[in-house]
Write an enzyme that holds these catalytic residues in place. Sequence first.
Site, PDB file in Angstrom:
ATOM      1  N   ARG A  44      -8.618  13.150 -10.107  1.00 28.50           N
ATOM      2  CA  ARG A  44      -8.849  13.600  -9.201  1.00 28.50           C
ATOM      3  C   ARG A  44      -8.281  11.647  -8.773  1.00 28.50           C
ATOM      4  O   ARG A  44      -7.945  12.213  -7.396  1.00 28.50           O
ATOM      5  CB  ARG A  44     -10.229  13.408  -8.683  1.00 28.50           C
ATOM      6  CG  ARG A  44     -10.419  12.865  -7.145  1.00 28.50           C
ATOM      7  CD  ARG A  44     -10.544  13.989  -5.777  1.00 28.50           C
ATOM      8  NE  ARG A  44     -11.796  13.550  -5.302  1.00 28.50           N
ATOM      9  CZ  ARG A  44     -10.629  14.081  -4.072  1.00 28.50           C
ATOM     10  NH1 ARG A  44      -9.004  13.823  -4.093  1.00 28.50           N
ATOM     11  NH2 ARG A  44     -10.959  13.755  -2.682  1.00 28.50           N
ATOM     12  N   ASP A  90       1.196  -0.962   0.723  1.00 28.19           N
ATOM     13  CA  ASP A  90       0.114  -0.254   0.535  1.00 28.19           C
ATOM     14  C   ASP A  90       1.043   0.965  -0.116  1.00 28.19           C
ATOM     15  O   ASP A  90       0.348   1.965  -0.839  1.00 28.19           O
ATOM     16  CB  ASP A  90      -1.055  -0.141   1.625  1.00 28.19           C
ATOM     17  CG  ASP A  90      -1.924   1.387   1.315  1.00 28.19           C
ATOM     18  OD1 ASP A  90      -2.352   1.446  -0.281  1.00 28.19           O
ATOM     19  OD2 ASP A  90      -2.137   1.296   2.021  1.00 28.19           O
TER      20      ASP A  90
END
Length: 146
Positions: free
Chosen positions: A104, A59
């Site tokens: 975004r 991650d």
Amino acid sequence: MQQQLDSQACFVCGKGNPQGLKLDFFEEENRVVTRFQPTAVHQGWPGFVHGGIIASILDETIGRAGFLIDAWTMTGRLEIRYRQPAPLDQEITFVGMIVKDRGRALEMEGFAQLPDGTIVAEGRGLYMRVSDELRATLSDQLAQGY
């Protein structure tokens, strides 16, 4: 090879976190790379790295790929595919990269690899750009040593 910034308190990269992994992240050929040498404190099943440790490092590595284009992101969605157990006695290289810039959000992916080239896990996710206001706050906190 350029080293990326880190937060002192981050579990994965923070040098000031006594329980953290204290990993360094580098930009190499439009990818982010870190190397991790697991020990017994990172164990899941005897002799193998806990999957949560693998997920945390993937991650962080994948999310840091946003820095390659000056995007500060937070995880929106992350999927991990474990391909085989990662042994405790071998260094693991983690790599993250951008797949698609959606404005975004960024689609990014990465993998965890043993020295012999064996892929032990793969990750793919959607990482959301933080707002300008949050980025300014985070930047100030990093400057203050958080």
